[in-house]
Design a protein around this motif. Structure first.
Motif, short mmCIF file in Angstrom:
data_model
loop_
_atom_site.label_atom_id
_atom_site.label_comp_id
_atom_site.label_asym_id
_atom_site.label_seq_id
_atom_site.Cartn_x
_atom_site.Cartn_y
_atom_site.Cartn_z
N SER A 8 0.84 -1.25 0.04
CA SER A 8 0.50 0.21 0.11
C SER A 8 0.94 1.55 -0.29
CB SER A 8 -1.09 -0.29 1.14
OG SER A 8 -1.38 1.40 1.00
N GLU A 9 2.05 0.88 0.66
CA GLU A 9 2.77 2.30 1.21
C GLU A 9 3.30 2.44 -0.44
OE1 GLU A 9 5.82 2.72 4.25
OE2 GLU A 9 4.15 2.20 5.71
N THR A 10 4.25 2.15 -1.05
CA THR A 10 4.87 1.33 -2.14
C THR A 10 3.89 2.15 -3.55
OG1 THR A 10 5.86 -0.15 -1.80
CG2 THR A 10 5.55 0.55 -4.38
N ALA A 11 2.46 1.41 -3.02
CA ALA A 11 1.47 1.87 -4.42
C ALA A 11 0.78 3.74 -4.70
CB ALA A 11 0.26 1.11 -4.26
N ALA A 12 1.66 3.81 -2.80
CA ALA A 12 0.91 5.27 -2.64
C ALA A 12 1.77 6.29 -2.76
CB ALA A 12 1.01 5.60 -0.87
N ASP A 87 -15.47 -0.32 1.42
CA ASP A 87 -15.81 0.60 2.04
C ASP A 87 -14.84 0.94 2.93
OD1 ASP A 87 -16.83 2.55 0.84
OD2 ASP A 87 -19.05 1.98 0.95
N ARG A 88 -14.60 -0.84 3.76
CA ARG A 88 -13.54 -1.07 5.01
C ARG A 88 -12.76 -1.46 4.61
NH1 ARG A 88 -14.71 -0.21 9.80
NH2 ARG A 88 -14.30 -2.36 10.64
N VAL A 89 -12.47 -2.93 3.35
CA VAL A 89 -11.20 -2.96 3.03
C VAL A 89 -10.80 -2.24 1.79
CG1 VAL A 89 -10.56 -5.55 2.34
CG2 VAL A 89 -12.20 -5.32 4.05
N GLY A 90 -11.10 -1.91 0.62
CA GLY A 90 -11.30 -1.77 -0.20
C GLY A 90 -11.40 -1.64 -1.61
N ARG A 91 -11.86 -0.79 -2.27
CA ARG A 91 -12.21 -1.24 -4.22
C ARG A 91 -11.57 -1.89 -4.61
NH1 ARG A 91 -14.94 3.20 -0.82
NH2 ARG A 91 -13.76 5.45 -1.46
N LYS A 92 -9.96 -2.39 -4.52
CA LYS A 92 -9.46 -3.28 -5.61
C LYS A 92 -9.84 -4.80 -5.72
CE LYS A 92 -4.75 -4.94 -6.54
NZ LYS A 92 -3.57 -4.60 -6.28
N SER A 93 -9.76 -4.63 -4.22
CA SER A 93 -10.22 -6.43 -3.97
C SER A 93 -11.55 -7.00 -3.83
CB SER A 93 -9.85 -6.85 -2.06
OG SER A 93 -10.84 -6.07 -1.33
N MET A 94 -12.34 -5.77 -3.97
CA MET A 94 -14.17 -5.98 -4.66
C MET A 94 -13.68 -6.27 -6.11
SD MET A 94 -15.69 -6.79 -1.62
CE MET A 94 -14.14 -7.41 -1.19
N VAL A 149 -12.31 7.20 -10.83
CA VAL A 149 -12.92 8.73 -10.17
C VAL A 149 -12.12 8.96 -9.32
CG1 VAL A 149 -14.36 10.16 -9.41
CG2 VAL A 149 -15.87 8.69 -11.06
N GLU A 150 -12.03 7.96 -8.64
CA GLU A 150 -10.91 8.50 -7.34
C GLU A 150 -9.83 8.62 -7.43
OE1 GLU A 150 -13.99 6.62 -3.68
OE2 GLU A 150 -12.34 5.38 -4.69
N HIS A 151 -9.10 8.28 -9.26
CA HIS A 151 -7.97 8.43 -9.43
C HIS A 151 -7.37 9.46 -10.16
CE1 HIS A 151 -6.77 3.79 -8.17
NE2 HIS A 151 -5.33 4.77 -7.88
N ALA A 152 -8.75 10.14 -10.70
CA ALA A 152 -8.81 11.20 -11.68
C ALA A 152 -8.54 12.57 -11.26
CB ALA A 152 -10.35 11.03 -12.54
N PRO A 153 -8.35 13.45 -11.37
CA PRO A 153 -8.04 14.68 -11.38
C PRO A 153 -9.19 15.74 -11.53
CG PRO A 153 -7.18 14.67 -13.48
CD PRO A 153 -7.34 13.32 -13.07
N ASP A 154 -9.25 16.61 -10.32
CA ASP A 154 -10.58 16.94 -10.03
C ASP A 154 -11.42 17.70 -11.37
OD1 ASP A 154 -10.27 16.50 -7.95
OD2 ASP A 154 -9.76 18.49 -6.82
N SER A 220 -7.39 2.82 -4.52
CA SER A 220 -7.62 3.95 -4.52
C SER A 220 -7.18 5.07 -3.63
CB SER A 220 -9.32 4.02 -4.68
OG SER A 220 -9.51 5.33 -4.21
N PRO A 221 -6.95 6.22 -3.96
CA PRO A 221 -5.56 7.19 -3.26
C PRO A 221 -7.18 7.99 -2.37
CG PRO A 221 -5.63 8.04 -5.10
CD PRO A 221 -6.28 6.37 -5.79
N GLU A 222 -8.11 7.97 -2.40
CA GLU A 222 -9.16 8.85 -1.64
C GLU A 222 -9.44 7.16 -1.04
OE1 GLU A 222 -12.40 10.33 -2.66
OE2 GLU A 222 -11.28 11.76 -5.00
N PHE A 223 -10.06 5.89 -0.74
CA PHE A 223 -9.64 5.00 0.31
C PHE A 223 -8.35 5.23 1.42
CE2 PHE A 223 -9.38 0.94 1.67
CZ PHE A 223 -10.41 0.66 2.38
N GLN A 224 -7.23 5.42 0.34
CA GLN A 224 -6.35 4.62 1.20
C GLN A 224 -6.05 6.04 2.09
OE1 GLN A 224 -2.48 5.36 -1.50
NE2 GLN A 224 -3.17 3.86 -2.49
N GLU A 225 -6.79 7.10 2.27
CA GLU A 225 -6.70 8.76 3.08
C GLU A 225 -7.74 8.08 3.55
OE1 GLU A 225 -5.70 11.79 4.35
OE2 GLU A 225 -4.96 11.38 3.08
N VAL A 226 -8.80 7.24 3.52
CA VAL A 226 -9.56 7.13 4.44
C VAL A 226 -9.52 6.27 5.77
CG1 VAL A 226 -11.67 5.78 5.07
CG2 VAL A 226 -11.63 7.27 2.95
N LYS A 227 -8.44 5.10 4.91
CA LYS A 227 -7.45 4.00 5.98
C LYS A 227 -6.81 5.21 6.91
CE LYS A 227 -8.30 -0.03 5.81
NZ LYS A 227 -8.76 -1.10 6.92
#
Length: 431
Positions: A8-12, A87-94, A149-154, A220-227
């Protein structure tokens, strides 16, 4: 430090490449929707005589489309389950789980014995596997859209969010190509005997390819921020229902119209034009293929426009156009004139694309990141049941009762008007 934490840290630390993530979302989603659509085509062409041979052809078609609708009943369950863990574990695994679920069920359908071989167990198993398909696709949409969407620029959220949306016509295009190839090279007897199984079994190869692609994605970076901030909810669905129930209902209502029209376009018209109008199956498959290419092309264009001019303007134009296209669709098709049928499908495809493209970003913007998978999935899947889930069955029942397409047109006009009102209300909350 665990392996998951290190990865996760490497991906970030890696630079975010939204186009790569969006493209991977498109490929995986197209594979899942291919699986879903080949069922609809097989229901229109083959499942009646193969799994419900003891009833009349019309009743057999109705029964086949009823099993088609079972998949939609499962979709909210899949959305709720995978939304919770997304929402609890992550988007990718689902995303990986949804693709695997869909693939196994689809291959299972291709291996099913028919009614002639095992009797009533054939339709029972068909319904069961269709239900499992619904679970998979129910969890697919939210994860694929949120990853994009969560990887995309605003300022490009809708454009990148449109990539998984393009997976729907993309899957339909591949499904049409496969069925065209089969019907061009096999007799009707050979197709009913064994040819219908090929599209389902071929899914195994595509699912393996899709899994390889999805496993390479970063979270997703936004999910990483949630965690990272430990702001996740223990029960995301409860939070959504308690705090954002209006958004769920409005997003469901906004989706009913496009979904109902889409599944009439993708599933029912093939059955109606071949069985009632006695038109060439290959002709309708070809026209649907052409219209699907237009639908696919319009989705990113309309989504980019909504990034530039706002969701409200684009979605309102598309929703009004969708109401108008439902009034024209069946009258033009009933002429049995090839040119008018193609024009009707193209008009419908354009407005489907205008609505369907930006709606992904719209739904994701209605919910905070901690509960976004659950909220967006719930609204989308409730709308899918009330829209596309019942549309082919309702259309078949209306025609069998009235022997006219006027009630079908009135039904489609009503649901698209409901969606127009919901789009008007829900876009006031985001633009």
């Amino acid at each position: 430090m665990t392996i998951d934490q290190r990865s996760s840290e490497t991906a970030a630390r890696k630079p975010v490449r939204p186009l790569r993530v969006a493209t991977a979302s498109f490929i995986g989603t197209a594979i899942e929707w291919y699986d879903y659509f080949i069922y609809g085509m097989a229901a229109a062409i083959a499942f009646g005589p193969l799994f419900f041979p003891s009833v009349s052809p019309a009743a057999g078609t109705l029964a086949a489309f009823a099993t088609y609708s079972v998949g939609f009943a499962a979709r909210p369950i899949g959305g709720i389950i995978m939304g919770h863990f997304g929402d609890r574990v992550g988007r990718k695994s689902m995303l990986v789980l949804s693709l695997l679920t869909m693939g196994l069920a689809t291959v299972g359908i291709g291996l099913l014995p028919t009614y002639e071989t095992i009797g009533v167990w054939a339709p029972v198993l068909l319904v069961t596997l269709r239900f499992i398909q619904g679970l998979g696709v129910g969890g697919e949409w939210g994860g694929a859209v949120l990853m994009a969407v969560e990887h995309a620029p605003d300022r490009k959220k809708a454009f990148y969010g449109s990539f998984p949306q393009m997976g729907v016509p993309g899957g339909l295009i591949v499904a049409n190509l496969v069925f065209l190839a089969l019907t061009n090279n096999l007799s009707n007897e050979a197709f009913l005997d064994w040819g219908w199984r090929i599209p389902f079994l071929a899914s195994a190869v595509m699912v393996v390819a899709g899994l390889v692609i999805r496993l390479t994605l970063s979270e997703s970076p936004e999910f990483q921020e949630v965690k990272k901030t430990d702001s996740g909810q223990r029960m995301p669905l409860v939070t959504v229902v308690r705090e954002s129930w209006k958004e769920v209902l409005l997003s469901a209502g906004a989706f009913i119209g496009i979904n109902a029209v889409g599944y009439i376009f993708m599933a029912y018209l093939l059955s109606y034009t071949t069985a009632v109008l006695e038109l060439s199956r290959n002709l309708i498959l070809t026209f649907t293929l052409i219209a699907s290419l237009v639908w696919l092309a319009v989705i990113p264009w309309a989504s980019a426009l909504s990034d530039r001019h706002g969701r409200r303007k684009v979605l309102m134009v598309g929703s009004v156009g969708l109401v108008g296209s439902t009034l024209l669709l069946f009258p033009m098709i009933n002429t049995a004139d090839s040119a008018l049928i193609l024009i009707a499908l193209l008009i419908t495809a354009v407005f489907m694309g205008v609505v369907y493209g930006p709606i992904a970003a719209l739904f994701s913007e209605l919910f905070k990141a901690e509960v976004r998978y659950s909220g967006a999935s719930l609204g989308y899947q409730i709308g899918s049941i009330l829209g596309g889930g019942i549309a082919p069955t309702v259309a078949t029942g209306l025609y069998n009762s009235w022997e006219s397409t006027v009630p079908i047109s009135l039904y489609l006009t009503a649901v698209t008007l409901i969606s127009l009102g919901c789009v008007w209300l829900v876009t006031r909350r985001t633009d």
